[in-house]
Structures are given as C-alpha cells and as structure tokens.
Design a protein around this motif. Structure first.
Motif, PDB file in Angstrom:
ATOM      1  N   GLN A  87       0.817  -1.206   0.000  1.00 36.16           N
ATOM      2  CA  GLN A  87       0.000   0.000   0.000  1.00 36.16           C
ATOM      3  C   GLN A  87       0.855   1.261   0.000  1.00 36.16           C
ATOM      4  O   GLN A  87       0.418   2.310  -0.483  1.00 36.16           O
ATOM      5  CB  GLN A  87      -0.922  -0.004   1.215  1.00 36.16           C
ATOM      6  N   ALA A  88       2.084   1.156   0.521  1.00 36.12           N
ATOM      7  CA  ALA A  88       2.995   2.305   0.525  1.00 36.12           C
ATOM      8  C   ALA A  88       3.686   2.507  -0.818  1.00 36.12           C
ATOM      9  O   ALA A  88       4.457   3.454  -0.970  1.00 36.12           O
ATOM     10  CB  ALA A  88       4.036   2.146   1.629  1.00 36.12           C
ATOM     11  N   GLY A  89       3.442   1.595  -1.773  1.00 36.08           N
ATOM     12  CA  GLY A  89       4.016   1.769  -3.106  1.00 36.08           C
ATOM     13  C   GLY A  89       5.158   0.842  -3.441  1.00 36.08           C
ATOM     14  O   GLY A  89       5.713   0.945  -4.541  1.00 36.08           O
ATOM     15  N   HIS A  90       5.512  -0.072  -2.547  1.00 35.70           N
ATOM     16  CA  HIS A  90       6.598  -1.018  -2.819  1.00 35.70           C
ATOM     17  C   HIS A  90       6.004  -2.269  -3.467  1.00 35.70           C
ATOM     18  O   HIS A  90       5.720  -3.274  -2.802  1.00 35.70           O
ATOM     19  CB  HIS A  90       7.343  -1.358  -1.533  1.00 35.70           C
ATOM     20  N   GLY A  91       5.817  -2.208  -4.778  1.00 38.57           N
ATOM     21  CA  GLY A  91       5.153  -3.292  -5.475  1.00 38.57           C
ATOM     22  C   GLY A  91       5.962  -4.569  -5.571  1.00 38.57           C
ATOM     23  O   GLY A  91       5.412  -5.632  -5.861  1.00 38.57           O
ATOM     24  N   HIS A  92       7.284  -4.495  -5.357  1.00 35.74           N
ATOM     25  CA  HIS A  92       8.121  -5.691  -5.478  1.00 35.74           C
ATOM     26  C   HIS A  92       8.002  -6.610  -4.260  1.00 35.74           C
ATOM     27  O   HIS A  92       8.454  -7.761  -4.307  1.00 35.74           O
ATOM     28  CB  HIS A  92       9.582  -5.272  -5.626  1.00 35.74           C
ATOM     29  N   VAL A  93       7.416  -6.125  -3.164  1.00 30.17           N
ATOM     30  CA  VAL A  93       7.308  -6.917  -1.936  1.00 30.17           C
ATOM     31  C   VAL A  93       6.311  -8.055  -2.158  1.00 30.17           C
ATOM     32  O   VAL A  93       5.242  -7.867  -2.737  1.00 30.17           O
ATOM     33  CB  VAL A  93       6.866  -6.036  -0.752  1.00 30.17           C
ATOM     34  N   ARG A  94       6.672  -9.243  -1.670  1.00 35.85           N
ATOM     35  CA  ARG A  94       5.816 -10.417  -1.825  1.00 35.85           C
ATOM     36  C   ARG A  94       5.229 -10.813  -0.482  1.00 35.85           C
ATOM     37  O   ARG A  94       5.842 -10.598   0.572  1.00 35.85           O
ATOM     38  CB  ARG A  94       6.598 -11.598  -2.401  1.00 35.85           C
ATOM     39  N   TYR A  95       4.063 -11.427  -0.519  1.00 37.31           N
ATOM     40  CA  TYR A  95       3.493 -12.001   0.683  1.00 37.31           C
ATOM     41  C   TYR A  95       4.286 -13.259   1.063  1.00 37.31           C
ATOM     42  O   TYR A  95       5.000 -13.825   0.226  1.00 37.31           O
ATOM     43  CB  TYR A  95       2.019 -12.352   0.453  1.00 37.31           C
ATOM     44  N   PRO A  96       4.209 -13.708   2.318  1.00 29.09           N
ATOM     45  CA  PRO A  96       4.980 -14.899   2.715  1.00 29.09           C
ATOM     46  C   PRO A  96       4.672 -16.081   1.795  1.00 29.09           C
ATOM     47  O   PRO A  96       3.497 -16.423   1.582  1.00 29.09           O
ATOM     48  CB  PRO A  96       4.497 -15.159   4.150  1.00 29.09           C
ATOM     49  N   TRP A  97       5.736 -16.688   1.277  1.00 27.46           N
ATOM     50  CA  TRP A  97       5.550 -17.777   0.321  1.00 27.46           C
ATOM     51  C   TRP A  97       6.608 -18.871   0.441  1.00 27.46           C
ATOM     52  O   TRP A  97       6.382 -20.011   0.037  1.00 27.46           O
ATOM     53  CB  TRP A  97       5.612 -17.233  -1.109  1.00 27.46           C
ATOM     54  N   ARG A  98       7.760 -18.553   1.003  1.00 30.10           N
ATOM     55  CA  ARG A  98       8.885 -19.497   0.968  1.00 30.10           C
ATOM     56  C   ARG A  98       8.690 -20.631   1.980  1.00 30.10           C
ATOM     57  O   ARG A  98       8.413 -20.397   3.155  1.00 30.10           O
ATOM     58  CB  ARG A  98      10.189 -18.752   1.265  1.00 30.10           C
TER      59      ARG A  98
END
Length: 401
Positions: A87-98
């Motif tokens: 929401q702050a604009g950091h589109g590269h951040v991923r939700y927990p997935w690993r």
C-alpha cells in the motif's frame, strides 16, 4: 525495557536431537500456515483469520501450544507488513511464500521453567492426552530480571535468545536541544547539534568487512558451481558460505552497536531532546540488473550498486531508536531529498564530487556535515536555508576506538 541475551547452552546428545526436531516441527507449522492460507483464499476469496488458522493446526505438532501460536503470529505479522508495504508503493514486496526446512522455535512465559543454577526446562506440551518430557538445557548466564520468552535460534550452532525486562524506564529528558543526522555509506553517522558541535562516525571498517566477505563469497560460489549439486564437496562449500555469512553478520552488528552507542553518548553530552534523521529509504532500490527495464533509468556501476544494496541503514536506525528512547530522546524521520546537493546560502543545487562541498558563492563545508545542517534546517524551518549558527568543531570517531 526489553533486552535479548543470546547465549550458548549445554545438553546431552539426545536432547540436542530433540531441539533440532523442534525447529523442524516449527518449519512444518510455518509451511502448513502458508498452505492453509492459500487454500482458504482460493475457496473463500479472503484472508484466513487467527481462529481458523488455530483450528486447522491444533494438535498436529509435537510442540507446546504457545510455540505453535508463535509461528502463526509471525506468519500473520509478515502478511500484514507485506500488505502495508504494498500500500505504501513497494510493489516488489511479496506475501509470505517461501517453504522452510528449519524455523526458530519460541517458548513463551508458560512454556519454560528456569532454575537458579542455570537449568532450563522447555515444555513440549501434551499429545494424545499425555504430557511429553520437557527438553532440559543448562546455561551459564541467566538474566537477573523476569524472562519473557526463549527462542531457539541458529547462529553457526544452536543458541538460546532469552528476552527479559531489565526493569529500567526511559529517563525524563528536560533538555531542548536538537541534533540532525545524515546517514551515509562511507560515514555511517554525520550529526550536528545546535550547540555548534558536529560528530562524524566513519563506517570504513564495516565496508572493509563487507568487501572481504564479497571476495570470499565469489571464490566459494565459483568453486561450488563446478561441483554436482548435493555432492559432499558441494555441501562443504555451502556450509563454508553460511559460516562466512554468519561471521560477517555478527561483525556488522557489533560495529553498528558501537556506532550507535557513540552517537547516543555524544547526543547526551550535547543535551539533545530531539534527534532528526534523514530518511534514506529507497536508495537501495533498483540496484539489481534484472530490474533495469527502463532505458531512461540511470544505470550505476556494479560496485556502487553492491554497496548501496548492502548498506545496513535500517539496522543502524533500529539501534538508534531504542538507545535514544532509553535517554528520553525523540527520534524523528524526515525527507532528506536534495539536502546534500543544495547550498543553504544561494539555493543552487550541485552534486559534490569529494568529501568537501564547495559552492560558487563561496560556501564551503564538510559534505556530510553540510547534509546534516540542511536536515536540521528542513526540520526547524520547513525548507533549506542558512542557519544562524556555524559548526565550531567536528569530532571524528571510529566505531572501535
């Protein structure tokens, strides 16, 4: 205030195997949280909540119930923080997935018992109606205050991270002074106070440590690339890479703690009430070649990109935050755009090429001190302009001195 003591421990081989199994069970709980959340979202079209997640994972692991809840809480926190970053604009951040193979196990206040002689019993909970035998370890150092929780972490070997309340409260600070901080990759902290004093703490030692690590990493990765994946030699190189990385992380934490401690002591001597730091978040973005999709985007050399991506300004800021709070000093972040380039006298913008900022109007100042002065002016007056006081003395320090 909360403190953390990371310490080694003694135990039998059987108990050590049980501790390794605890971290594997925690990893299994984490992986199940990922899978349950993914399936729940596909079925219901919304995020899974705490109660539903607890129902799905209840009684499935050989761990204390609070240890399982701790894994769930960390997953939910990671998901919430990722959403805020997006929401702050950091589109590269991923939700927990690993997926994890090992994950730190955490015991809360009802999950352990500490004896005065250093004996700690870590509860394993109740399974099939029978309470399992606790894991027993022995430590040399016990915090003098009440222990809040214990976490089993890996730092080249298994260690215990003991969180406790040291009983201290933030001091009452009646000062009115203001200090401004300009964080940098070469000089980690450059600060000025309205008393006319300035402080520069160099981080060249940290840069040297990082360069040595990068050099060793390159050699080991090249050697490992010539081995078959999964072979004995490949595993040896992988362990060597992890060992060097862990050693460098410990050296980095030590250097940053020393840097932050020197600034806090200096700020206390200058009778500072408010510390203002320039927000440098974003300088480490777009330092990877795979992100260079725009031809208009300025490309930097590989060395500069590596330095920027490995600059630990967030960790230094975290250390400054709690150490200043212990002295009653407020820490404020403001936008530091163009504070290094703008002349406070004539307002002309110029990118400095060396460590000294020189303007055509005759204004001259140390580059990092100049940036800290402009951050001070931006905080106090809302814009960059000349201050009614000058820097009388600049104090240079090394972290280890």
């Amino acid at each position: 205030m909360l403190r953390v003591l990371k310490t080694t421990f003694r135990t039998s081989k059987h108990e050590m195997d049980r501790l390794f199994a605890c971290n594997r069970e925690s990893a299994k709980a984490w992986n199940d949280c990922l899978n349950y959340a993914r399936e729940y979202h596909k079925t219901n079209g919304k995020w899974i909540g705490v109660s539903d997640l607890q129902k799905l994972t209840k009684g499935r692991y050989h761990l204390h119930s609070q240890s399982i809840q701790a894994v769930q809480e960390r997953y939910l926190d990671a998901r919430t923080n990722a959403n805020r970053a997006k929401q702050a604009g950091h589109g590269h951040v991923r939700y927990p997935w690993r997926q994890k193979k090992n994950y730190p196990t955490r015991w809360k206040k009802d999950g352990f018992t500490i004896q005065p002689n250093g004996k700690i019993e870590l509860s394993m909970g109740i399974h099939n109606g029978k309470r399992e035998k606790p894991v027993i370890v022995h430590v040399c150092r016990i915090p003098p205050r009440k222990v809040k929780e214990i976490e089993l972490v890996w730092d080249r070997k298994l260690m215990l991270a003991i969180s406790y309340d040291d009983g201290t409260q933030p001091r009452e600070n009646l000062n009115r002074g203001i200090a401004a901080i300009d964080m940098g990759e070469i000089h980690g902290i450059a600060a000025v106070a309205d008393t006319g004093e300035a402080l520069v703490v160099t981080s060249r030692k940290l840069r040297s440590v990082k360069r040595l690590r990068n050099k060793k990493f390159k050699e080991l990765y090249q050697k490992r690339s010539r081995c078959k994946k999964g072979s004995r030699k490949w595993k040896q190189y992988t362990c060597a890479i992890a060992r060097i990385g862990s050693k460098t992380d410990n050296q980095q934490r030590d250097i940053l703690h020393q840097m932050s401690r020197k600034f806090v002591a200096w700020a206390n001597d200058q009778r500072v009430k408010t510390a203002v730091v320039g927000d440098v978040e974003g300088v480490q973005r777009n330092t990877s070649r795979r992100n260079k999709k725009s031809l208009k985007q300025k490309r930097h050399c590989r060395d500069l990109n590596q330095k920027m991506s490995q600059w630990p300004f967030g960790l230094l800021l975290a250390y400054l935050t709690y150490k200043l709070a212990a002295l009653g000093i407020d820490l404020i972040k403001i936008d530091e755009s163009y504070t290094t380039q703008t002349c406070p006298v004539c307002g002309r913008k110029k990118k400095p090429s060396g460590r000294i900022y020189q303007c055509h109007c005759g204004y001259t100042c140390h580059r990092d001190v100049h940036g800290a002065r402009n951050i001070y002016a931006k905080h106090k007056y809302g814009e960059i302009h000349a201050l009614d006081w000058s820097v009388e003395n600049i104090k240079y320090l090394r972290p280890a001195s």
